[in-house]
Design a protein around this motif. Structure first.
Motif, PDB file in Angstrom:
ATOM      1  N   ASN A   1       0.813  -1.227   0.000  1.00 52.82           N
ATOM      2  CA  ASN A   1       0.000   0.000   0.000  1.00 52.82           C
ATOM      3  C   ASN A   1       0.849   1.282   0.000  1.00 52.82           C
ATOM      4  O   ASN A   1       0.423   2.318   0.501  1.00 52.82           O
ATOM      5  CB  ASN A   1      -0.987  -0.004   1.174  1.00 52.82           C
ATOM      6  N   ARG A   2       2.031   1.167  -0.539  1.00 53.57           N
ATOM      7  CA  ARG A   2       2.856   2.371  -0.751  1.00 53.57           C
ATOM      8  C   ARG A   2       3.906   2.051  -1.812  1.00 53.57           C
ATOM      9  O   ARG A   2       4.262   0.879  -2.040  1.00 53.57           O
ATOM     10  CB  ARG A   2       3.532   2.829   0.531  1.00 53.57           C
ATOM     11  N   THR A   3       4.359   3.108  -2.459  1.00 55.31           N
ATOM     12  CA  THR A   3       5.433   2.963  -3.443  1.00 55.31           C
ATOM     13  C   THR A   3       6.612   3.835  -3.032  1.00 55.31           C
ATOM     14  O   THR A   3       6.472   4.724  -2.186  1.00 55.31           O
ATOM     15  CB  THR A   3       4.957   3.374  -4.852  1.00 55.31           C
ATOM     16  N   LEU A   4       7.736   3.573  -3.635  1.00 53.46           N
ATOM     17  CA  LEU A   4       8.966   4.305  -3.294  1.00 53.46           C
ATOM     18  C   LEU A   4       9.335   5.228  -4.448  1.00 53.46           C
ATOM     19  O   LEU A   4       9.432   4.778  -5.603  1.00 53.46           O
ATOM     20  CB  LEU A   4      10.101   3.295  -3.061  1.00 53.46           C
ATOM     21  N   TYR A   5       9.521   6.506  -4.134  1.00 57.16           N
ATOM     22  CA  TYR A   5       9.914   7.495  -5.137  1.00 57.16           C
ATOM     23  C   TYR A   5      11.348   7.935  -4.871  1.00 57.16           C
ATOM     24  O   TYR A   5      11.696   8.312  -3.744  1.00 57.16           O
ATOM     25  CB  TYR A   5       8.984   8.708  -5.101  1.00 57.16           C
ATOM     26  N   ILE A   6      12.162   7.896  -5.909  1.00 59.62           N
ATOM     27  CA  ILE A   6      13.539   8.398  -5.781  1.00 59.62           C
ATOM     28  C   ILE A   6      13.829   9.306  -6.970  1.00 59.62           C
ATOM     29  O   ILE A   6      13.635   8.911  -8.122  1.00 59.62           O
ATOM     30  CB  ILE A   6      14.563   7.241  -5.765  1.00 59.62           C
ATOM     31  N   ASN A   7      14.296  10.513  -6.665  1.00 57.46           N
ATOM     32  CA  ASN A   7      14.762  11.403  -7.723  1.00 57.46           C
ATOM     33  C   ASN A   7      16.285  11.361  -7.706  1.00 57.46           C
ATOM     34  O   ASN A   7      16.918  11.833  -6.750  1.00 57.46           O
ATOM     35  CB  ASN A   7      14.254  12.830  -7.502  1.00 57.46           C
ATOM     36  N   VAL A   8      16.871  10.804  -8.748  1.00 53.19           N
ATOM     37  CA  VAL A   8      18.329  10.625  -8.730  1.00 53.19           C
ATOM     38  C   VAL A   8      19.064  11.931  -9.025  1.00 53.19           C
ATOM     39  O   VAL A   8      20.275  12.021  -8.812  1.00 53.19           O
ATOM     40  CB  VAL A   8      18.781   9.517  -9.717  1.00 53.19           C
ATOM     41  N   GLY A   9      18.322  12.932  -9.504  1.00 54.50           N
ATOM     42  CA  GLY A   9      18.948  14.244  -9.738  1.00 54.50           C
ATOM     43  C   GLY A   9      19.079  15.031  -8.451  1.00 54.50           C
ATOM     44  O   GLY A   9      20.112  15.671  -8.200  1.00 54.50           O
ATOM     45  N   THR A  10      18.043  15.000  -7.606  1.00 57.77           N
ATOM     46  CA  THR A  10      18.047  15.801  -6.374  1.00 57.77           C
ATOM     47  C   THR A  10      18.296  14.954  -5.126  1.00 57.77           C
ATOM     48  O   THR A  10      18.427  15.498  -4.031  1.00 57.77           O
ATOM     49  CB  THR A  10      16.675  16.491  -6.198  1.00 57.77           C
TER      50      THR A  10
ATOM     51  N   LYS B   1      17.798  13.050 -13.297  1.00 54.50           N
ATOM     52  CA  LYS B   1      19.044  12.620 -13.939  1.00 54.50           C
ATOM     53  C   LYS B   1      20.207  13.027 -13.052  1.00 54.50           C
ATOM     54  O   LYS B   1      20.289  14.175 -12.618  1.00 54.50           O
ATOM     55  CB  LYS B   1      19.197  13.282 -15.309  1.00 54.50           C
ATOM     56  N   SER B   2      21.070  12.105 -12.826  1.00 53.57           N
ATOM     57  CA  SER B   2      22.223  12.387 -11.975  1.00 53.57           C
ATOM     58  C   SER B   2      23.404  12.854 -12.836  1.00 53.57           C
ATOM     59  O   SER B   2      23.496  12.531 -14.014  1.00 53.57           O
ATOM     60  CB  SER B   2      22.606  11.113 -11.209  1.00 53.57           C
ATOM     61  N   GLU B   3      24.281  13.599 -12.220  1.00 53.04           N
ATOM     62  CA  GLU B   3      25.514  13.976 -12.923  1.00 53.04           C
ATOM     63  C   GLU B   3      26.605  12.947 -12.700  1.00 53.04           C
ATOM     64  O   GLU B   3      27.521  12.816 -13.489  1.00 53.04           O
ATOM     65  CB  GLU B   3      25.974  15.351 -12.454  1.00 53.04           C
TER      66      GLU B   3
ATOM     67  N   LYS C   1      10.242  13.779 -23.206  1.00 50.63           N
ATOM     68  CA  LYS C   1      11.060  12.866 -24.017  1.00 50.63           C
ATOM     69  C   LYS C   1      11.748  11.837 -23.106  1.00 50.63           C
ATOM     70  O   LYS C   1      11.875  12.056 -21.905  1.00 50.63           O
ATOM     71  CB  LYS C   1      12.123  13.656 -24.798  1.00 50.63           C
ATOM     72  N   TRP C   2      12.228  10.788 -23.742  1.00 47.33           N
ATOM     73  CA  TRP C   2      12.804   9.690 -22.954  1.00 47.33           C
ATOM     74  C   TRP C   2      13.990  10.133 -22.114  1.00 47.33           C
ATOM     75  O   TRP C   2      14.219   9.608 -21.023  1.00 47.33           O
ATOM     76  CB  TRP C   2      13.221   8.532 -23.876  1.00 47.33           C
ATOM     77  N   ASN C   3      14.742  11.130 -22.627  1.00 44.96           N
ATOM     78  CA  ASN C   3      15.937  11.541 -21.888  1.00 44.96           C
ATOM     79  C   ASN C   3      15.732  12.819 -21.073  1.00 44.96           C
ATOM     80  O   ASN C   3      16.692  13.414 -20.597  1.00 44.96           O
ATOM     81  CB  ASN C   3      17.132  11.681 -22.834  1.00 44.96           C
ATOM     82  N   ASP C   4      14.486  13.234 -20.928  1.00 46.37           N
ATOM     83  CA  ASP C   4      14.193  14.341 -20.014  1.00 46.37           C
ATOM     84  C   ASP C   4      14.251  13.820 -18.574  1.00 46.37           C
ATOM     85  O   ASP C   4      13.919  12.657 -18.319  1.00 46.37           O
ATOM     86  CB  ASP C   4      12.778  14.890 -20.263  1.00 46.37           C
ATOM     87  N   PRO C   5      14.609  14.722 -17.650  1.00 48.54           N
ATOM     88  CA  PRO C   5      14.653  14.276 -16.253  1.00 48.54           C
ATOM     89  C   PRO C   5      13.300  13.776 -15.752  1.00 48.54           C
ATOM     90  O   PRO C   5      13.231  12.923 -14.883  1.00 48.54           O
ATOM     91  CB  PRO C   5      15.075  15.532 -15.480  1.00 48.54           C
ATOM     92  N   GLU C   6      12.200  14.299 -16.339  1.00 47.39           N
ATOM     93  CA  GLU C   6      10.859  13.909 -15.876  1.00 47.39           C
ATOM     94  C   GLU C   6      10.545  12.446 -16.180  1.00 47.39           C
ATOM     95  O   GLU C   6       9.714  11.827 -15.510  1.00 47.39           O
ATOM     96  CB  GLU C   6       9.776  14.787 -16.531  1.00 47.39           C
ATOM     97  N   ASN C   7      11.170  11.920 -17.230  1.00 46.26           N
ATOM     98  CA  ASN C   7      10.877  10.522 -17.539  1.00 46.26           C
ATOM     99  C   ASN C   7      11.258   9.642 -16.344  1.00 46.26           C
ATOM    100  O   ASN C   7      12.190   9.945 -15.600  1.00 46.26           O
ATOM    101  CB  ASN C   7      11.634  10.054 -18.788  1.00 46.26           C
ATOM    102  N   GLU C   8      10.515   8.575 -16.192  1.00 45.94           N
ATOM    103  CA  GLU C   8      10.759   7.687 -15.059  1.00 45.94           C
ATOM    104  C   GLU C   8      11.015   6.265 -15.525  1.00 45.94           C
ATOM    105  O   GLU C   8      10.630   5.879 -16.629  1.00 45.94           O
ATOM    106  CB  GLU C   8       9.529   7.672 -14.133  1.00 45.94           C
TER     107      GLU C   8
ATOM    108  N   LYS D   1      20.196   8.132 -16.980  1.00 34.96           N
ATOM    109  CA  LYS D   1      20.013   8.748 -15.656  1.00 34.96           C
ATOM    110  C   LYS D   1      21.248   8.568 -14.785  1.00 34.96           C
ATOM    111  O   LYS D   1      21.273   8.968 -13.628  1.00 34.96           O
ATOM    112  CB  LYS D   1      18.807   8.103 -14.952  1.00 34.96           C
ATOM    113  N   LYS D   2      22.231   7.907 -15.341  1.00 37.07           N
ATOM    114  CA  LYS D   2      23.502   7.601 -14.658  1.00 37.07           C
ATOM    115  C   LYS D   2      23.282   6.706 -13.430  1.00 37.07           C
ATOM    116  O   LYS D   2      23.957   6.837 -12.394  1.00 37.07           O
ATOM    117  CB  LYS D   2      24.269   8.869 -14.293  1.00 37.07           C
ATOM    118  N   ILE D   3      22.309   5.851 -13.542  1.00 42.66           N
ATOM    119  CA  ILE D   3      22.150   4.824 -12.502  1.00 42.66           C
ATOM    120  C   ILE D   3      22.983   3.623 -12.937  1.00 42.66           C
ATOM    121  O   ILE D   3      22.811   3.096 -14.028  1.00 42.66           O
ATOM    122  CB  ILE D   3      20.677   4.398 -12.331  1.00 42.66           C
ATOM    123  N   LYS D   4      23.899   3.253 -12.096  1.00 47.03           N
ATOM    124  CA  LYS D   4      24.770   2.116 -12.425  1.00 47.03           C
ATOM    125  C   LYS D   4      24.070   0.820 -12.013  1.00 47.03           C
ATOM    126  O   LYS D   4      24.118  -0.174 -12.726  1.00 47.03           O
ATOM    127  CB  LYS D   4      26.074   2.276 -11.643  1.00 47.03           C
ATOM    128  N   ALA D   5      23.440   0.852 -10.830  1.00 43.58           N
ATOM    129  CA  ALA D   5      22.746  -0.355 -10.365  1.00 43.58           C
ATOM    130  C   ALA D   5      21.788   0.007  -9.236  1.00 43.58           C
ATOM    131  O   ALA D   5      21.956   1.018  -8.556  1.00 43.58           O
ATOM    132  CB  ALA D   5      23.749  -1.397  -9.859  1.00 43.58           C
TER     133      ALA D   5
END
Lengths: 736, 67
Positions: free
Chosen positions: A47-56, A157-159, A92-99, A252-256
């Motif tokens: 009954n809950r989901t996890l949100y992560i913003n890798v940019g912030t 999106k992470s740097e 777009k697919w490479n916008d930070p908003e894409n999930e 998004k520069k997520i390695k894993a």
């Protein structure tokens, strides 16, 4: 602890050359740590989901409303709902908003019925510019759920390169900078398992999502989900292959992402009626024990058992889908996988408790090319799609290069289905002089040239040469070859096996009109997970009229969508059939297994469901996805068009190869005497007929699905199925 | 002989064939098949003992619906 202490000797030797894990630990730099209160799952839901913003580095939990469960169920449904809310029609697919959203569904994670470890990955695709969903096994989905969340939503999106750690033991989420883990999945999976596990016994409690080097240089990257193979003492890989999920991940520069739990116990889903599930689960396991060897031999050959079957029925794609069989197809007979390549008598389930055991592996495979040349590895597969795509479709009839390409696709993070269709297209272009050695940088990409095919994927992983062009996918190559090299765009459209921007999976659909719809009318693009109707249509002749075909193209896509809402594997449904299945009224639906699923759903959630209710759950999500496509400027009749090769012979040689069949059809179906007509004339007549048939099919299916002639869901239909949400009505109202 | 095979007319050169022979001619090699001859189930072990004659109605239902 000594690095790589619990790996097998072979693997230790292999990976010891890589990284020093103790050193990496000293370099670990945590960017964010967030604790949460864990509570037990209730009837399959957290009954809950996890949100992560890798940019912030923002991390938060979101509640799951009753409406979300009622309308979207879980899995793909949750993914679509969250993605809709997170993006705009122009994202777009490479916008930070894409999930990237990963969600298993309410049944996901149970161990008492086979095939319940799946999760669905949903994102905006770099290939289709619209919604993509891809299902995958492995441990991560269930472990995410056991850690406390029904879905993970990754935005921003992470740097810097990141590792996300879901610590289901201490109930915290950590984001840290990648201290220097390997990129390619077969190594990174081992490294991260070793890094996070306390000891060998703990390795089974780690689930990892990663991609690979080629995903960084292409639009066709996929995601690997690990599962720990306790017998082999190594991680295995399953793939969310289709549509570029890995490309978005690496962008998004997520390695894993790593999930760790204390362990899997009997009833972590806190289901309502465990005995009910166990009863049908035991019965199903009995069917696998007693019948599999006489039926598909899934435990010995995996899904590749049908390579030779497809060849026998002229359905095995050969030379870019020109033909359905080949004189050398015997060289890739599935018996060879069983007798020579696969390790038998070993637990090959990609989730705990699965009796199907179809995740076959070829152990001690010595690589002949690429950066890992000379090392011995396990190849996960090949599954049917990989064998056909990387093999026959490219004119390669030798399992050695097929296994090698399969391995590199996996570890580089590339979808084997997509890659097979891409290389086959390139080879046909090469043989037609559309591209040449000058353009390919010296690669002679003729059909059957496995060395060139392998070099192409190594180029892609290095971000070099013609490999990078290949990594754009068929749709973008068609455009490029026409614009830059003067190729005939009509011919490329005919032979380029893509629809909506996604490459076809590996079946020849020319003689099955229903399957042509099963491919090109899909929401995400031509993947067979919505419908596989070729035997029912072409061989059994069970659905001869448009009405029958339309009914099949309603029931099967809806039924199969349901697996992706629940966290279930569709293979388990139909790759073994009960002994008394023939007595059923509709044996092709494997009704006993459908009843099993209804029992499992009720056992988990406590909600009684009948077949109609099951279809209704899917219908809501299916229509939502269609309207999601429309919202983004797609999802209309024009987007369900197919390349002509999916429907009939494009070239003279194709026609001549099946001349008797096609001439007979001209005579018997169209009442046209082929005598005295040139091949070109006969091809033109056949083409017009087949294209007309497909248009009629679209009309019939749209009507059955409650859509307008332009493929738009009708408002009335949405009301009937309880999906008349205001945001959907707003999109489709002007198109009624 | 002419028979109905999966709801279509089909002509074979021989006057009498067993189910097994028809399966071989048609290359019906898939393992999950239901066979009905004139509405009677034929078990796999009886394929080579069961004759198909002119005018018979043979249904060979392939069950794979997956991939």
């Amino acid at each position: 602890m000594q690095d790589y202490a619990f790996l097998t000797e072979t693997n230790r030797k292999q990976y010891i050359m890589g990284h020093n894990l103790s050193e990496l630990k000293t370099k670990q730099k945590t960017l964010k740590s967030w604790s949460y209160v864990w509570h037990p799952i209730e009837r399959g839901y957290n009954n809950r989901t996890l949100y992560i913003n890798v940019g912030t580095c923002e991390i938060k939990e979101k509640p799951v409303s009753q409406q979300m469960k009622d309308k979207f169920v879980g899995g793909k449904g949750f993914g679509l709902r969250l993605l809709w809310d997170a993006t705009t029609p122009t994202t777009k697919w490479n916008d930070p908003e894409n999930e990237i959203i990963i969600s298993p569904g309410p049944i996901g994670g149970i161990t008492q019925y086979s095939g319940a470890g799946k999760s669905l990955v949903v994102t905006l695709s770099p290939q289709t510019d619209s919604v993509m969903d891809s299902n995958v096994g492995g441990f991560f989905g269930p472990f995410l759920k056991f850690s406390g969340f029904d879905a993970i939503e990754l935005q921003g999106k992470s740097e810097k390169e990141l590792i996300i750690f879901i610590d289901g033991v201490n109930h915290k989420i950590e984001i840290f900078e990648d201290p220097g883990f390997a990129v390619d999945s077969h190594i990174m999976g081992e490294e991260l398992t070793e890094y996070f596990a306390e000891d060998e016994k703990d390795a089974k409690n780690i689930g990892i999502v990663s991609s690979g080097a080629a995903a960084e240089h292409s639009l066709i990257g996929m995601l690997n989900f690990t599962f720990w193979d306790n017998k082999r003492k190594m991680v295995r890989l399953k793939q969310a292959g289709r549509g570029g999920t890995g490309t978005v991940f690496r962008n998004k520069k997520i390695k894993a992402i790593v999930a760790k739990i204390p362990g899997v116990q009997g009833n972590l889903n806190n289901v309502v009626d465990l005995e009910k599930i166990m009863t049908v689960g035991r019965d199903y396991a009995g069917e696998m024990r007693d019948l599999d060897d006489k039926q598909n031999q899934m435990k010995k050959k995996g899904t590749a058992n049908i390579v030779n079957v497809m060849s026998d029925y002229d359905l095995l794609p050969t030379h870019n889908f020109k033909y359905g069989t080949h004189k050398d197809a015997i060289k890739i007979h599935s018996d060879l996988l069983r007798d020579k390549w696969f390790t038998l008598g070993i637990n090959d389930g990609c989730w705990i408790g699965c009796a199907m055991q179809c995740a076959k592996g070829a152990d001690e495979f010595e690589l002949k090319t690429g950066p890992y040349k000379g090392t011995k590895v396990i190849v996960d597969g090949p599954e049917y799609e990989s064998a056909a795509g990387l093999g026959s479709n490219c004119g390669i009839f030798d399992y050695e290069p097929i296994l090698e390409t399969n391995f590199y696709c996996d570890t580089y993070g590339i979808c084997t289905i997509t890659w097979g269709t891409i290389v086959a297209f390139i080879m046909e272009c090469y043989e037609n002089g559309i591209i040449n050695k000058e353009i390919t940088g010296g690669l002679e990409l003729n059909f059957g040239n496995s060395d060139a095919s392998l070099e192409l994927i190594h180029q892609l992983a290095r971000g070099e040469g013609f490999g990078v062009i290949a990594g754009l996918g068929v749709r973008k190559m068609k455009q490029l070859f026409a614009e830059k090299y003067g190729a005939d765009p009509k011919f490329l459209q005919d032979i380029g096996m893509e629809n909506k921007g996604l490459e076809y999976s590996q079946y020849v659909s020319k003689e099955s009109l229903a399957q042509q719809g099963g491919y090109a009318m899909t929401n995400k693009g031509p993947q067979h997970d919505e419908a596989w109707l070729i035997f029912m249509d072409m061989v059994n002749n069970q659905i001869p009229t448009f009405d029958y075909k339309a009914n099949a193209l309603h029931w099967f896509p809806m039924f199969r969508t349901w697996f992706g809402l629940q966290g279930l594997c569709k293979i388990v449904w139909n790759d073994v059939t009960p002994a008394d299945n023939k007595l059923e009224k509709e044996p092709h639906k494997i009704p006993k297994h459908v009843r099993n699923y209804l029992a499992v759903y009720e056992g988990v959630t406590g909600i009684k469901l009948d077949e109609e209710g099951l279809i209704r759950q899917s219908e809501r999500v299916y229509n939502f996805q269609r309207i999601f496509n429309i919202r983004r400027g797609y999802g209309l009749r024009q987007h369900d068009a197919q390349p002509y090769r999916a429907a009939g012979p494009v070239t003279v040689e194709e026609y001549l190869s099946r001349e008797e069949r096609y001439d007979k059809q001209l005579k018997e179906i169209l009442n046209i005497d082929p005598q005295g007509k040139s091949v070109e004339e006969k091809m033109a007549i056949l083409r017009k007929h087949r294209e007309d048939q497909y248009e009629k099919l679209l009309d019939a299916v749209y009507e059955r699905r409650g859509w307008t002639k332009n493929g738009v869901p009708k408002i009335e239909h949405l009301k009937n199925i309880g999906m008349d949400l205001p945001e959907l009505i707003e999109v489709i109202k002007p198109l009624q | 002989m002419k028979i109905i095979l999966n709801n279509r007319e089909e002509v074979f050169e021989s006057d009498a064939l067993t189910v097994d022979e028809i399966m071989k001619i048609k290359r019906f090699t898939f393992s999950k098949i239901i066979v009905k001859l004139n509405n009677t189930f034929i078990e796999k072990e009886d394929y080579d003992k069961t004759s198909v004659k002119e005018g018979d109605n043979l249904v060979v239902l392939h069950l794979l619906a997956g991939g």
